[in-house]
Enzyme design. Structure first.
Site, PDB file in Angstrom:
ATOM      1  N   CYS A  58      49.663  32.403  54.221  1.00 10.74           N
ATOM      2  CA  CYS A  58      49.620  31.912  52.842  1.00 10.74           C
ATOM      3  C   CYS A  58      50.581  30.763  52.585  1.00 10.74           C
ATOM      4  N   MET A  59      51.866  30.982  52.807  1.00  8.58           N
ATOM      5  CA  MET A  59      52.861  29.984  52.400  1.00  8.58           C
ATOM      6  C   MET A  59      53.599  29.339  53.568  1.00  8.58           C
ATOM      7  N   LYS A  88      42.697  38.984  34.652  1.00  7.26           N
ATOM      8  CA  LYS A  88      43.286  40.032  35.497  1.00  7.26           C
ATOM      9  C   LYS A  88      44.526  40.621  34.832  1.00  7.26           C
ATOM     10  N   MET A 148      46.319  26.756  48.867  1.00  8.68           N
ATOM     11  CA  MET A 148      45.819  27.090  50.207  1.00  8.68           C
ATOM     12  C   MET A 148      45.048  25.980  50.917  1.00  8.68           C
ATOM     13  N   GLY A 156      51.029  31.679  46.049  1.00 10.19           N
ATOM     14  CA  GLY A 156      49.911  32.562  45.732  1.00 10.19           C
ATOM     15  C   GLY A 156      50.318  33.944  45.295  1.00 10.19           C
ATOM     16  N   GLN A 157      51.160  34.597  46.108  1.00 14.54           N
ATOM     17  CA  GLN A 157      51.484  35.996  45.839  1.00 14.54           C
ATOM     18  C   GLN A 157      52.665  36.101  44.880  1.00 14.54           C
TER      19      GLN A 157
HETATM   20  N1  LIG Z   1      38.978  34.459  54.541  1.00 15.01           N
HETATM   21  C1  LIG Z   1      40.182  34.355  54.007  1.00 15.01           C
HETATM   22  N2  LIG Z   1      41.143  35.243  54.323  1.00 15.01           N
HETATM   23  C2  LIG Z   1      42.379  35.123  53.777  1.00 15.01           C
HETATM   24  C3  LIG Z   1      42.670  34.074  52.888  1.00 15.01           C
HETATM   25  C4  LIG Z   1      41.646  33.132  52.578  1.00 15.01           C
HETATM   26  O1  LIG Z   1      41.826  32.188  51.787  1.00 15.01           O
HETATM   27  N3  LIG Z   1      40.433  33.311  53.172  1.00 15.01           N
HETATM   28  N4  LIG Z   1      43.911  33.983  52.325  1.00 15.01           N
HETATM   29  C5  LIG Z   1      45.040  34.598  52.986  1.00 15.01           C
HETATM   30  C6  LIG Z   1      46.142  34.724  52.003  1.00 15.01           C
HETATM   31  S1  LIG Z   1      46.680  33.286  51.279  1.00 15.01           S
HETATM   32  C7  LIG Z   1      46.691  35.903  51.657  1.00 15.01           C
HETATM   33  S2  LIG Z   1      48.045  35.926  50.605  1.00 15.01           S
HETATM   34  C8  LIG Z   1      46.214  37.148  52.243  1.00 15.01           C
HETATM   35  C9  LIG Z   1      46.277  38.370  51.319  1.00 15.01           C
HETATM   36  O2  LIG Z   1      45.948  39.440  52.108  1.00 15.01           O
HETATM   37  P1  LIG Z   1      46.410  40.949  51.844  1.00 15.01           P
HETATM   38  O3  LIG Z   1      47.810  41.029  51.469  1.00 15.01           O
HETATM   39  O4  LIG Z   1      46.012  41.675  53.089  1.00 15.01           O
HETATM   40  O5  LIG Z   1      45.449  41.358  50.648  1.00 15.01           O
HETATM   41  P2  LIG Z   1      45.690  42.351  49.434  1.00 15.01           P
HETATM   42  O6  LIG Z   1      44.362  42.776  48.958  1.00 15.01           O
HETATM   43  O7  LIG Z   1      46.580  41.722  48.445  1.00 15.01           O
HETATM   44  O8  LIG Z   1      46.408  43.561  50.123  1.00 15.01           O
HETATM   45  C10 LIG Z   1      47.475  44.254  49.519  1.00 15.01           C
HETATM   46  C11 LIG Z   1      47.325  45.717  49.848  1.00 15.01           C
HETATM   47  O9  LIG Z   1      48.446  46.415  49.350  1.00 15.01           O
HETATM   48  C12 LIG Z   1      48.036  47.514  48.557  1.00 15.01           C
HETATM   49  N5  LIG Z   1      49.102  47.713  47.574  1.00 15.01           N
HETATM   50  C13 LIG Z   1      49.208  47.219  46.323  1.00 15.01           C
HETATM   51  N6  LIG Z   1      50.400  47.535  45.791  1.00 15.01           N
HETATM   52  C14 LIG Z   1      51.068  48.252  46.718  1.00 15.01           C
HETATM   53  C15 LIG Z   1      52.366  48.852  46.769  1.00 15.01           C
HETATM   54  O10 LIG Z   1      53.167  48.775  45.831  1.00 15.01           O
HETATM   55  N7  LIG Z   1      52.698  49.489  47.923  1.00 15.01           N
HETATM   56  C16 LIG Z   1      51.846  49.565  48.990  1.00 15.01           C
HETATM   57  N8  LIG Z   1      52.268  50.164  50.080  1.00 15.01           N
HETATM   58  N9  LIG Z   1      50.617  49.031  48.946  1.00 15.01           N
HETATM   59  C17 LIG Z   1      50.241  48.370  47.844  1.00 15.01           C
HETATM   60  C18 LIG Z   1      46.685  47.134  48.022  1.00 15.01           C
HETATM   61  O11 LIG Z   1      45.903  48.279  47.729  1.00 15.01           O
HETATM   62  C19 LIG Z   1      46.099  46.313  49.193  1.00 15.01           C
HETATM   63  O12 LIG Z   1      45.421  47.134  50.106  1.00 15.01           O
HETATM   64  O13 LIG Z   1      44.848  36.979  52.673  1.00 15.01           O
HETATM   65  C20 LIG Z   1      44.696  35.958  53.624  1.00 15.01           C
HETATM   66  N10 LIG Z   1      43.345  36.017  54.114  1.00 15.01           N
HETATM   67  N1  LIG Z   2      42.053  35.348  40.988  1.00 15.91           N
HETATM   68  C1  LIG Z   2      42.884  35.243  42.021  1.00 15.91           C
HETATM   69  N2  LIG Z   2      43.949  34.442  41.931  1.00 15.91           N
HETATM   70  C2  LIG Z   2      44.763  34.324  43.008  1.00 15.91           C
HETATM   71  C3  LIG Z   2      44.553  35.078  44.182  1.00 15.91           C
HETATM   72  C4  LIG Z   2      43.420  35.940  44.227  1.00 15.91           C
HETATM   73  O1  LIG Z   2      43.168  36.638  45.222  1.00 15.91           O
HETATM   74  N3  LIG Z   2      42.621  35.988  43.123  1.00 15.91           N
HETATM   75  N4  LIG Z   2      45.393  34.955  45.242  1.00 15.91           N
HETATM   76  C5  LIG Z   2      46.643  34.241  45.097  1.00 15.91           C
HETATM   77  C6  LIG Z   2      47.050  33.729  46.408  1.00 15.91           C
HETATM   78  S1  LIG Z   2      47.910  34.760  47.457  1.00 15.91           S
HETATM   79  C7  LIG Z   2      46.826  32.442  46.774  1.00 15.91           C
HETATM   80  S2  LIG Z   2      47.415  31.925  48.292  1.00 15.91           S
HETATM   81  C8  LIG Z   2      46.261  31.462  45.852  1.00 15.91           C
HETATM   82  C9  LIG Z   2      45.199  30.516  46.479  1.00 15.91           C
HETATM   83  O2  LIG Z   2      44.834  29.569  45.545  1.00 15.91           O
HETATM   84  P1  LIG Z   2      43.938  28.299  45.879  1.00 15.91           P
HETATM   85  O3  LIG Z   2      44.447  27.587  47.066  1.00 15.91           O
HETATM   86  O4  LIG Z   2      43.813  27.525  44.621  1.00 15.91           O
HETATM   87  O5  LIG Z   2      42.493  28.956  46.196  1.00 15.91           O
HETATM   88  P2  LIG Z   2      41.571  29.168  47.472  1.00 15.91           P
HETATM   89  O6  LIG Z   2      40.302  29.695  46.944  1.00 15.91           O
HETATM   90  O7  LIG Z   2      42.251  29.941  48.519  1.00 15.91           O
HETATM   91  O8  LIG Z   2      41.363  27.688  48.076  1.00 15.91           O
HETATM   92  C10 LIG Z   2      40.345  26.889  47.622  1.00 15.91           C
HETATM   93  C11 LIG Z   2      40.640  25.437  47.799  1.00 15.91           C
HETATM   94  O9  LIG Z   2      40.782  25.047  49.167  1.00 15.91           O
HETATM   95  C12 LIG Z   2      40.460  23.664  49.230  1.00 15.91           C
HETATM   96  N5  LIG Z   2      40.224  23.172  50.613  1.00 15.91           N
HETATM   97  C13 LIG Z   2      39.297  23.531  51.497  1.00 15.91           C
HETATM   98  N6  LIG Z   2      39.406  22.785  52.644  1.00 15.91           N
HETATM   99  C14 LIG Z   2      40.432  21.930  52.459  1.00 15.91           C
HETATM  100  C15 LIG Z   2      41.056  20.907  53.261  1.00 15.91           C
HETATM  101  O10 LIG Z   2      40.678  20.609  54.399  1.00 15.91           O
HETATM  102  N7  LIG Z   2      42.113  20.265  52.725  1.00 15.91           N
HETATM  103  C16 LIG Z   2      42.560  20.519  51.475  1.00 15.91           C
HETATM  104  N8  LIG Z   2      43.587  19.829  51.020  1.00 15.91           N
HETATM  105  N9  LIG Z   2      41.973  21.444  50.689  1.00 15.91           N
HETATM  106  C17 LIG Z   2      40.937  22.153  51.174  1.00 15.91           C
HETATM  107  C18 LIG Z   2      39.240  23.570  48.362  1.00 15.91           C
HETATM  108  O11 LIG Z   2      39.124  22.264  47.872  1.00 15.91           O
HETATM  109  C19 LIG Z   2      39.477  24.606  47.257  1.00 15.91           C
HETATM  110  O12 LIG Z   2      39.863  24.014  46.049  1.00 15.91           O
HETATM  111  O13 LIG Z   2      45.654  32.121  44.759  1.00 15.91           O
HETATM  112  C20 LIG Z   2      46.498  33.077  44.128  1.00 15.91           C
HETATM  113  N10 LIG Z   2      45.821  33.472  42.923  1.00 15.91           N
HETATM  114  S1  SF4 Z   3      50.366  36.236  36.780  1.00 12.05           S
HETATM  115 FE1  SF4 Z   3      48.439  35.302  37.489  1.00 12.05          FE
HETATM  116  S2  SF4 Z   3      46.960  36.984  37.451  1.00 12.05           S
HETATM  117 FE2  SF4 Z   3      48.689  37.629  36.163  1.00 12.05          FE
HETATM  118  S3  SF4 Z   3      48.118  37.003  34.075  1.00 12.05           S
HETATM  119 FE3  SF4 Z   3      49.330  35.336  34.970  1.00 12.05          FE
HETATM  120  S4  SF4 Z   3      47.807  33.946  35.814  1.00 12.05           S
HETATM  121 FE4  SF4 Z   3      46.769  35.911  35.494  1.00 12.05          FE
HETATM  122 MO   LIG Z   4      48.153  33.797  49.535  1.00 12.80          MO
END
Ligand SMILES: Nc1nc2c(c(=O)[nH]1)N[C@H]1C(S)=C(S)[C@@H](COP(=O)(O)OP(=O)(O)OC[C@H]3O[C@@H](n4cnc5c(=O)[nH]c(N)nc54)[C@H](O)[C@@H]3O)O[C@H]1N2
Ligand SMILES: Nc1nc2c(c(=O)[nH]1)N[C@H]1C(S)=C(S)[C@@H](COP(=O)(O)OP(=O)(O)OC[C@H]3O[C@@H](n4cnc5c(=O)[nH]c(N)nc54)[C@H](O)[C@@H]3O)O[C@H]1N2
Ligand code: SF4
Ligand SMILES: [Mo]
Length: 803
Positions: A177-178, A93, A352, A389-390
């Site tokens: 998320c956090m 990415k 997560m 994550g973010q």
């Molecule tokens: N099913 C499921 N749902 C989840 C999760 C999961 O594990 N499973 N994880 C949760 C977690 S950990 C997270 S962090 C959230 C993430 O959820 P979101 O934050 O809703 O996801 P993003 O796609 O990052 O959305 C960012 C948006 O901002 C826009 N954007 C990018 N840069 C800018 C900018 O500079 N300004 C403005 N105004 N917009 C911008 C992008 O186009 C995008 O639409 O999702 C949550 N939802």
């Molecule tokens: N490529 C990519 N990278 C990202 C993101 C992305 O959208 N794309 N998003 C970023 C963000 S905002 C986040 S929050 C992170 C998320 O990063 P991760 O937490 O690493 O990823 P996820 O896919 O959300 O979560 C998957 C994990 O949840 C665990 N899990 C499921 N159920 C349970 C449970 O009951 N207990 C425990 N302990 N574990 C469980 C599974 O074992 C699996 O390994 O990634 C960040 N990095």
């Molecule tokens: S900040 Fe995350 S997404 Fe960007 S290059 Fe590093 S590991 Fe990849």
């Molecule tokens: Mo996240």
């Protein structure tokens, strides 16, 4: 429709990405000369290309990229060899991050819904429309923000809401998320954010994943561990997970456990440490108090003795926990022995799996607890390390405090002293900050999406709740049927959220504006604008300030400070006001620098001293606390609470938890029982559903699905099935399966024997695909302390789709 699934021939994606040329040229240019991609010497010499630093736009790892620009366009990206985090490397990415700016359908002008149709309007009308909507009923307005907000963006929104409108209805997507990591830190150390840093990964003998998949989600960090093996060092990786992932492929041992039983596993380790006398008696006697849940429940819990702690752990025998978790007893004992061995250096990583958990606060506390109990704490390579994550969940949300109960620098709205300090700093009249916490994310959307709810106007910046809120039918789509609800969305592309928006504001993205992020290891990063935004797109921070000023013009008293000056009063070198709310004048001062320098002193209260802006201009990020030395230079901190590293630890103390809940410099080791999740598979809904991510895509795919290389590599969502379950359902890879819960359904192509391997009786679906939205199926049940929902487990049934 059956969509093509990605090819499976690249078993080791990480290796592949590491082998990508150090610079991904976006317009056909190639880097000059052959380079070792692992140790690039510097940016390639491309004619006419200017290079400048920026953190990567994506994950909380916080890599730095070098951005190559020519004629107002980003034309090349290289890993930044000067950056300590990534030492010149990037993941797939990161190498493609420049292309996120250039999707064909970038939003270019403000759009207002008139008689159902989105109609272009001027910025003036857009800003005026928002201000009038807010003015109608300021207490019915809410702001939904992001861990992808830059620090100044979050700070401006925070000041506007709490310092201007006396309104605490501001919460971010980081709640999803956090939040449980935050409550885990607060409950354990009395103050938020990791004490550890990435240097630990270079020194650990054993790295334990507690339910996260860094091979895909924090790839550059994961490669830092794997790289050590290629240098001949021994690092053991133990992967605790509910399904096999890419991380499992590199692990020495994978422990696949039944969802939610992580609490029982942690308690078993603690029980054996106590029972066998293998805990670190010296560390415990000096640095630890014990704690258990209280009734009524409170984050501070109740004090217990060591004996009471030991007795509470008693039920968690290896036999009982093996039966509950499904992990073989000998593997559980192997995990215990790691903690029992004082000679090993042990790092726990999580993300997560532990945070998106109805017992998220509890499991976070337990993992900190077994590190404290065993003395695996605070030495290089030895300690618990929560991954963010973010890119700025730490820098913006956690440090600036853009949550419904937060104030900058780790303060809370409920504390009169905290309110007074911030009111004085903002020079607003006493009493301006509202003492009552606002709505947290789930409550905010429930309220907004119902006619009975008391919120009627909601502004979304830098997040896409239409696709990412849990139980999206109830928490988002229900808005469509409401009468007088007004949704404002600042984004860069059309999204699931803009689809229901009443007003859309086109925003500047990443290097189209100045910015600052704060990564997972307390590292604050800065970048400058490098290219102009398209059309009329403008930075989020300007949008917030412009609305604040329009409210001032319309007579809102809160937009003035105690001296009758605008809340965002900014002056030039001569002391004259610069009207930064006028777009034509915005760039006359560096608004980021002004806001950051205003904010910086607020970080001192909890010893989170962020560095001065100008120091950050020179560095590839600095880890706070950053404190000035006798010779005038600034020094960053690698390990917090550790003598010799943390400048606030008194000499001779060794370790000092100086924001301790118990005010005696000790951390808390908690007991929390295992409890089953709120929804478990039953006769009607017999499968577990887990959701998450893939390496190629960023969350909802709005950015990465517009990068052809990433879209081609992973074109659509799928449901991952165990081969036996697939057989029983009569589905083959590519055939569609309906995944249905009590809340909604989603039909997805099956992927059997794919990237991850879920155990029998469970399925996994990624949430990046705008067309196939799994969040209509997920559950909004959340942790009682953090209010973070559990996206990792709910009950579903499956059936083969009728083509
Ligand atoms: N099913 C499921 N749902 C989840 C999760 C999961 O594990 N499973 N994880 C949760 C977690 S950990 C997270 S962090 C959230 C993430 O959820 P979101 O934050 O809703 O996801 P993003 O796609 O990052 O959305 C960012 C948006 O901002 C826009 N954007 C990018 N840069 C800018 C900018 O500079 N300004 C403005 N105004 N917009 C911008 C992008 O186009 C995008 O639409 O999702 C949550 N939802
Ligand atoms: N490529 C990519 N990278 C990202 C993101 C992305 O959208 N794309 N998003 C970023 C963000 S905002 C986040 S929050 C992170 C998320 O990063 P991760 O937490 O690493 O990823 P996820 O896919 O959300 O979560 C998957 C994990 O949840 C665990 N899990 C499921 N159920 C349970 C449970 O009951 N207990 C425990 N302990 N574990 C469980 C599974 O074992 C699996 O390994 O990634 C960040 N990095
Ligand atoms: S900040 Fe995350 S997404 Fe960007 S290059 Fe590093 S590991 Fe990849
Ligand atoms: Mo996240």
């Amino acid at each position: 429709m059956t969509r093509a699934l990605p090819t499976l021939d690249r078993r080791d994606f990480l290796k592949t990405t590491a082998m990508t040329a150090a610079a991904a040229a976006l317009v056909g240019a190639t880097p000059a000369g052959a380079q070792d991609p692992r140790r690039p010497a510097g940016p390639p010499d491309l004619p006419g290309v200017a290079w400048n630093k920026a953190p990567c736009r994506f994950c909380g790892t916080g890599c730095h990229v070098l951005v190559g620009t020519k004629e107002d366009r980003v034309v090349a990206i290289a890993g930044d060899p000067q950056a300590e985090v990534n030492k010149g490397l990037l993941c797939v990415k990161g190498y493609h991050v420049g292309l996120i700016l250039y999707g064909q359908d970038r939003l270019r002008q403000p759009l207002l819904r008139k008689d159902g149709a989105l109609t272009p309007i001027s910025w003036e009308e857009a800003i005026d429309t928002i201000a009038r909507r807010v003015l109608r009923a300021p207490e019915r307005f809410a702001f939904y923000g992001s861990g992808q907000w830059t620090i100044p963006e979050g700070y401006a929104a925070q000041k506007f809401m709490k310092g201007g409108l006396s309104n605490n209805h501001i919460d971010p997507n980081a709640r999803l998320c956090m939040a449980s990591a935050v409550t885990g830190f607060l409950a354990t150390y009395g103050v938020d954010e990791p004490a550890s840093c990435y240097d630990d990964l270079d020194a650990a003998d054993v790295v334990i994943m507690w339910g996260n998949n860094p091979a895909e989600m924090h790839p550059v960090l994961f490669s830092r561990i794997i790289d050590r093996r290629s240098r001949g060092e021994k690092v053991r990786i133990i992967d605790l997970t509910t399904r096999r992932t890419r991380t499992s492929e590199h692990s020495d041992r994978t422990l696949v456990f039944t969802p939610q039983t992580d609490l029982a596993i942690a308690n078993m380790i603690a029980r054996l440490l106590v029972k066998n006398g293998t805990f670190d008696r010296g560390f415990v006697e000096k640095h630890v108090n014990f704690r258990a849940p209280s009734d009524p429940a409170a984050l501070t819990g109740k004090a217990i003795t060591f004996e009471e702690y030991a007795a509470a752990l008693e039920p968690y025998t290896p036999e009982h926990v093996a039966a509950l978790s499904g992990v073989p007893k000998e593997h559980l004992l192997e995990l215990y022995e790691v903690f029992a061995d004082p000679k090993l250096r042990v790092v726990s990583l999580w993300c997560m799996g532990m945070n998106q958990h109805t017992r998220g606060t509890a499991i976070n506390c337990l993992v900190h607890g077994i590190h404290l109990l065993s003395g695996h704490w605070g030495k290089p390579g030895d300690g618990p390390s929560s991954l963010t994550g973010q890119p700025s969940a730490c820098g913006t949300v956690r440090e600036v405090g853009t949550v419904s109960n937060g104030l900058p620098g780790g303060r809370v709205v409920m504390d009169p002293k905290h309110r007074e300090q911030v009111e004085q700093h903002w020079n607003v009249p006493p009493g301006r900050i509202n003492p009552k916490p606002g709505h947290h994310t789930v409550a905010m959307w429930k309220d907004f999406c119902s006619d009975a709810g008391d919120l009627d106007t909601l502004w979304v910046q830098v997040t896409n709740p239409g696709q990412t809120l849990p139980n999206a039918n109830a928490l988002f789509k229900a808005k469509a049927a409401c009468k007088d609800k007004f949704l404002i969305v600042s984004d860069v592309y059309p999204t699931a959220t803009t689809a229901l928006a009443d007003l859309i504001l086109p925003s500047a993205l990443w290097v189209e504006k100045n910015g600052m992020f704060g990564n997972s290891e307390r590292r604050t990063q800065q970048w400058f604008k490098q290219v102009p935004p398209p059309g009329e797109a403008r930075p989020d921070v300007w949008q917030t300030i412009a609305v604040a000023h329009r409210l001032l013009e319309l007579g809102h008293e809160g937009m003035k400070d105690a001296d009758d000056r605008f809340l965002f009063h900014t002056t030039d070198a001569k002391g004259d006001e610069v009207p930064i709310w006028e777009w034509a004048r915005f760039a006359e001062v560096n608004v980021d620098e002004r806001l950051f320098e205003e904010y910086r002193p607020l970080t001192f209260a909890k010893h989170k001293h962020v560095a001065p802006y100008q120091e950050l201009v020179r560095a590839r990020g600095l880890r706070w606390p950053v404190v000035q030395q006798g010779d005038g230079t600034y020094r960053e901190t690698r390990w917090r609470f550790v003598e010799g590293s943390d400048p606030f630890v008194e000499p001779g103390k060794g370790f000092q938890f100086y924001h301790s809940v118990t005010k005696d410099d000790r951390a808390l080791v908690w007991f929390h029982p295992y409890e089953p999740p709120p929804e478990v598979p039953d006769g009607d809904y017999p499968f577990w559903l887990c959701t998450g991510r893939v390496i190629e895509h960023w969350h909802t795919g709005t950015l990465t699905m517009r990068v052809p290389q990433l879209r081609r590599a992973m074109p659509g969502a799928y449901v991952e099935l165990h081969p036996d379950d697939a057989k029983a359902l009569g589905v083959a890879t590519g055939e569609r399966v309906v995944v249905e819960s009590r809340r909604g359904q989603c039909a997805l192509p099956a992927w059997i024997g794919g990237r991850g391997a879920p155990p029998r009786g469970s399925v996994f679906v990624p949430f990046f695909d705008e067309q196939l939205r799994i969040n209509e199926v997920t559950l909004e049940a959340h942790d009682p302390f953090s209010k973070q929902p559990d996206y990792k487990k709910c009950a579903v049934r499956l059936r083969k789709a009728k083509t």
